[in-house]
Design a protein around this motif. Structure first.
Motif, PDB file in Angstrom:
ATOM      1  N   UNK A 191     -15.676   3.480  -2.954  1.00 24.51           N
ATOM      2  CA  UNK A 191     -15.319   4.748  -3.715  1.00 24.51           C
ATOM      3  C   UNK A 191     -14.403   5.716  -2.670  1.00 24.51           C
ATOM      4  N   UNK A 192     -15.110   5.952  -1.499  1.00 23.04           N
ATOM      5  CA  UNK A 192     -14.255   6.534  -0.342  1.00 23.04           C
ATOM      6  C   UNK A 192     -12.898   6.176  -0.324  1.00 23.04           C
ATOM      7  N   UNK A 193     -12.693   4.838  -0.221  1.00 19.78           N
ATOM      8  CA  UNK A 193     -11.590   4.273   0.326  1.00 19.78           C
ATOM      9  C   UNK A 193     -10.383   4.833  -0.652  1.00 19.78           C
ATOM     10  N   UNK A 194     -10.709   5.293  -1.773  1.00 18.62           N
ATOM     11  CA  UNK A 194      -9.585   5.708  -2.761  1.00 18.62           C
ATOM     12  C   UNK A 194      -8.913   6.936  -2.435  1.00 18.62           C
ATOM     13  N   UNK A 195      -9.606   7.982  -1.530  1.00 12.83           N
ATOM     14  CA  UNK A 195      -8.957   8.996  -0.891  1.00 12.83           C
ATOM     15  C   UNK A 195      -8.185   9.109   0.445  1.00 12.83           C
ATOM     16  N   UNK A 196      -8.345   8.076   1.085  1.00 11.18           N
ATOM     17  CA  UNK A 196      -7.729   7.741   2.536  1.00 11.18           C
ATOM     18  C   UNK A 196      -6.729   6.815   2.568  1.00 11.18           C
ATOM     19  N   UNK A 197      -5.760   6.883   3.231  1.00 13.37           N
ATOM     20  CA  UNK A 197      -4.473   6.151   3.214  1.00 13.37           C
ATOM     21  C   UNK A 197      -4.679   5.219   4.392  1.00 13.37           C
ATOM     22  N   UNK A 198      -3.758   3.993   4.019  1.00 11.95           N
ATOM     23  CA  UNK A 198      -3.739   2.994   4.973  1.00 11.95           C
ATOM     24  C   UNK A 198      -3.261   3.326   6.157  1.00 11.95           C
ATOM     25  N   UNK A 199      -2.051   4.120   6.286  1.00 11.59           N
ATOM     26  CA  UNK A 199      -1.391   4.831   7.304  1.00 11.59           C
ATOM     27  C   UNK A 199      -2.583   5.476   8.181  1.00 11.59           C
ATOM     28  N   UNK A 200      -3.282   6.378   7.857  1.00 17.42           N
ATOM     29  CA  UNK A 200      -4.080   7.104   8.421  1.00 17.42           C
ATOM     30  C   UNK A 200      -5.333   5.987   9.224  1.00 17.42           C
ATOM     31  N   UNK A 201      -5.525   4.855   8.562  1.00 22.59           N
ATOM     32  CA  UNK A 201      -6.547   3.828   9.377  1.00 22.59           C
ATOM     33  C   UNK A 201      -5.790   3.298  10.149  1.00 22.59           C
ATOM     34  N   UNK A 202      -4.373   2.858   9.968  1.00 21.97           N
ATOM     35  CA  UNK A 202      -3.714   2.027  10.823  1.00 21.97           C
ATOM     36  C   UNK A 202      -3.420   2.941  12.241  1.00 21.97           C
ATOM     37  N   UNK A 203      -3.469   4.243  12.073  1.00 22.64           N
ATOM     38  CA  UNK A 203      -2.955   4.861  13.521  1.00 22.64           C
ATOM     39  C   UNK A 203      -4.192   5.319  14.247  1.00 22.64           C
ATOM     40  N   UNK A 204      -5.496   5.033  13.779  1.00 22.12           N
ATOM     41  CA  UNK A 204      -6.665   5.195  14.835  1.00 22.12           C
ATOM     42  C   UNK A 204      -6.526   4.459  15.965  1.00 22.12           C
ATOM     43  N   UNK A 205      -6.957   5.157  17.064  1.00 21.05           N
ATOM     44  CA  UNK A 205      -7.104   4.684  18.432  1.00 21.05           C
ATOM     45  C   UNK A 205      -7.857   3.305  18.361  1.00 21.05           C
ATOM     46  N   UNK A 206      -9.086   3.451  17.729  1.00 21.44           N
ATOM     47  CA  UNK A 206      -9.911   2.361  17.770  1.00 21.44           C
ATOM     48  C   UNK A 206      -9.495   1.004  17.204  1.00 21.44           C
ATOM     49  N   UNK A 207      -8.744   1.502  15.853  1.00 22.91           N
ATOM     50  CA  UNK A 207      -8.305   0.291  15.200  1.00 22.91           C
ATOM     51  C   UNK A 207      -7.106  -0.416  16.150  1.00 22.91           C
ATOM     52  N   UNK A 208      -6.180   0.147  16.698  1.00 26.84           N
ATOM     53  CA  UNK A 208      -5.060  -0.240  17.627  1.00 26.84           C
ATOM     54  C   UNK A 208      -5.853  -0.875  18.778  1.00 26.84           C
ATOM     55  N   UNK A 209      -7.017  -0.507  19.420  1.00 31.29           N
ATOM     56  CA  UNK A 209      -7.473  -1.182  20.349  1.00 31.29           C
ATOM     57  C   UNK A 209      -8.241  -2.700  19.937  1.00 31.29           C
ATOM     58  N   UNK A 210      -8.587  -2.899  18.818  1.00 31.57           N
ATOM     59  CA  UNK A 210      -9.147  -3.872  18.164  1.00 31.57           C
ATOM     60  C   UNK A 210      -7.867  -4.977  18.029  1.00 31.57           C
ATOM     61  N   UNK A 211      -6.881  -4.224  17.462  1.00 27.72           N
ATOM     62  CA  UNK A 211      -5.825  -5.217  17.222  1.00 27.72           C
ATOM     63  C   UNK A 211      -5.085  -5.857  18.588  1.00 27.72           C
ATOM     64  N   UNK A 212      -5.273  -4.852  19.734  1.00 28.42           N
ATOM     65  CA  UNK A 212      -5.017  -5.441  20.942  1.00 28.42           C
ATOM     66  C   UNK A 212      -5.779  -6.820  21.248  1.00 28.42           C
ATOM     67  N   UNK A 213      -7.184  -6.252  21.212  1.00 27.71           N
ATOM     68  CA  UNK A 213      -7.870  -7.252  21.735  1.00 27.71           C
ATOM     69  C   UNK A 213      -8.296  -8.746  20.949  1.00 27.71           C
ATOM     70  N   UNK A 214      -8.035  -8.559  19.581  1.00 30.31           N
ATOM     71  CA  UNK A 214      -8.122  -9.707  18.743  1.00 30.31           C
ATOM     72  C   UNK A 214      -6.687  -9.883  17.854  1.00 30.31           C
ATOM     73  N   UNK A 215      -5.714 -10.072  18.630  1.00 31.09           N
ATOM     74  CA  UNK A 215      -4.538 -10.203  17.780  1.00 31.09           C
ATOM     75  C   UNK A 215      -4.514 -11.173  16.456  1.00 31.09           C
ATOM     76  N   UNK A 216      -5.381 -12.069  16.643  1.00 30.83           N
ATOM     77  CA  UNK A 216      -5.518 -13.353  15.753  1.00 30.83           C
ATOM     78  C   UNK A 216      -6.462 -12.984  14.586  1.00 30.83           C
ATOM     79  N   UNK A 217      -7.084 -11.630  14.802  1.00 30.17           N
ATOM     80  CA  UNK A 217      -7.975 -11.524  13.750  1.00 30.17           C
ATOM     81  C   UNK A 217      -8.055 -10.094  13.093  1.00 30.17           C
ATOM     82  N   UNK A 218      -6.968  -9.637  12.899  1.00 33.76           N
ATOM     83  CA  UNK A 218      -6.938  -8.511  12.250  1.00 33.76           C
ATOM     84  C   UNK A 218      -7.151  -8.256  10.674  1.00 33.76           C
TER      85      UNK A 218
END
Ligand code: TYM
Length: 328
Positions: free
Chosen positions: A96-123
């Motif tokens: 229900x909460x995911x309906x009020x937050x954008x994908x772009x906002x999530x993609x720009x989070x530093x913690x998300x970016x770190x995980x993308x770097x650490x597990x590029x095969x598993x985003x």
């Protein structure tokens, strides 16, 4: 009595370390012991499966965190201790909460970016969803205070945004949660770079380490000649001084700073002094843990009752949110 609610959680991706203890568990303990607060503490098992993990034995790993909690002093008489996935309302609320937050906002989070770097095969989608589920964990209990380390601040910002948007759009009254900080909100790594983390080899002291283990781990913390013009503000020496500050106090660090600029610091002795005080703090927990390991039924009961208590509160919030959103 109108108690304020508190929620926190720890993932089950490895054994608890000093960073988890000083940054999160110590804050959890001090709020648990304050009668002004009603405390909910969970094991974030759903947050642990968005990176490669071993399903075989995972449930046991989750249980180990419960044991660490209890051994550290979390008390089922004072706190609701539970496992996240046993309160499925969190997941429903997060959708229900995911309906009020954008994908772009999530993609720009530093913690998300770190995980993308650490597990590029598993985003995977769950990684992107991480902070929304965390917002649901907190807001399911309308918790205004969250004892966590400083690394979780970007996630709390999302939780505040979610609350704000849900309140604006649907006339709800969800609190905007803030972090409850401890002196150990950022515990540095034993590698000399970055923070202590489960995922970084050689970076952590575990709550289950023996005195010998701790000495061995600290021995590997890189240092220098012990003498120089100004005390380093980053790297191994700076990290060692941070441990001294956390466990022996500011006064002892000031002495060492003076020594550094004069006769020189004997790191071997300082490391051994720090190891002793760390172990002194961990030993009672380790003894308590050994007792709890024998009492499977008691731990099972705590986990079952915790989920029941948590579900009562979380399902009420879920119902309110569904009503406000016109779903019921
Ligand atoms: P996790 O499992 O990464 O870390 C658990 C807690 O330990 C703190 N911590 C540290 N504090 C100081 N210095 C360090 N080196 C250090 N390393 C870890 C973290 O800040 C955290 O408080 N997203 C959370 C789990 C979670 C959660 C929640 C927390 C899920 N839902 C709801 C609070 C509320 C996490 O990954 O923690």
């Amino acid at each position: 009595m109108n108690q304020k609610r508190v929620l926190s959680g720890i993932r089950a991706n490895g054994r608890l370390h000093l960073g988890n203890y000083l940054g999160a568990v110590k804050g959890m303990l001090s709020l648990q012991d304050n009668p002004d607060y009603e405390t909910f503490y969970m094991v974030a098992d759903l947050h642990s499966i968005n990176v490669p993990y071993e399903p075989l034995g995972f449930r046991q790993a989750v249980r180990e965190v419960v044991l660490d909690y209890l051994a550290a002093g979390l008390d089922p008489e004072k706190s609701t201790i539970f496992i996240q996935s046993e309160v499925p309302e969190h997941v429903e609320l997060s959708y229900l909460f995911s309906t009020v937050i954008t994908v772009a906002r999530m993609q720009h989070l530093p913690t998300f970016k770190e995980k993308v770097k650490a597990y590029p095969e598993n985003v995977n989608m769950a990684l992107l969803y991480y902070p929304v589920l965390m917002a649901a964990d907190i807001l399911a209990y309308k918790a205004g205070l969250v004892p966590v380390g400083i690394d979780q601040e970007p996630h709390l910002e999302i939780a505040r945004e979610v609350a704000q948007k849900m309140n604006d759009r649907y006339g709800l009254a969800l609190p905007e949660p803030v972090r409850f900080a401890t002196p150990g909100e950022y515990v540095p790594s034993l590698t000399g770079a970055g923070k202590m983390a489960k995922s970084v080899e050689g970076s952590a002291i575990l709550l289950t380490d023996s005195l010998e283990d701790i000495k061995g781990r600290l021995a590997k913390l890189p240092t220098d000649s012990g003498k120089g013009g100004s005390v380093p503000t980053e790297g191994g020496v700076s990290n060692l001084f941070k441990f001294v500050e956390l466990f022996l106090g500011e006064g002892r660090v000031n002495e060492l700073r003076k020594q550094y600029m004069n006769e020189g610091v004997r790191y071997g002795e300082v490391k051994s002094e720090v190891a002793e005080v760390i172990y002194k703090e961990l030993k009672p927990m380790q003894e308590m843990r050994a007792e709890l390991e024998k009492d499977t039924n008691k731990v099972d009961k705590i986990i079952t009752e915790g989920a029941e208590k948590a579900r009562k509160v979380a399902s009420e919030t879920l119902q309110e949110v569904k009503q406000a959103m016109g779903l019921v």
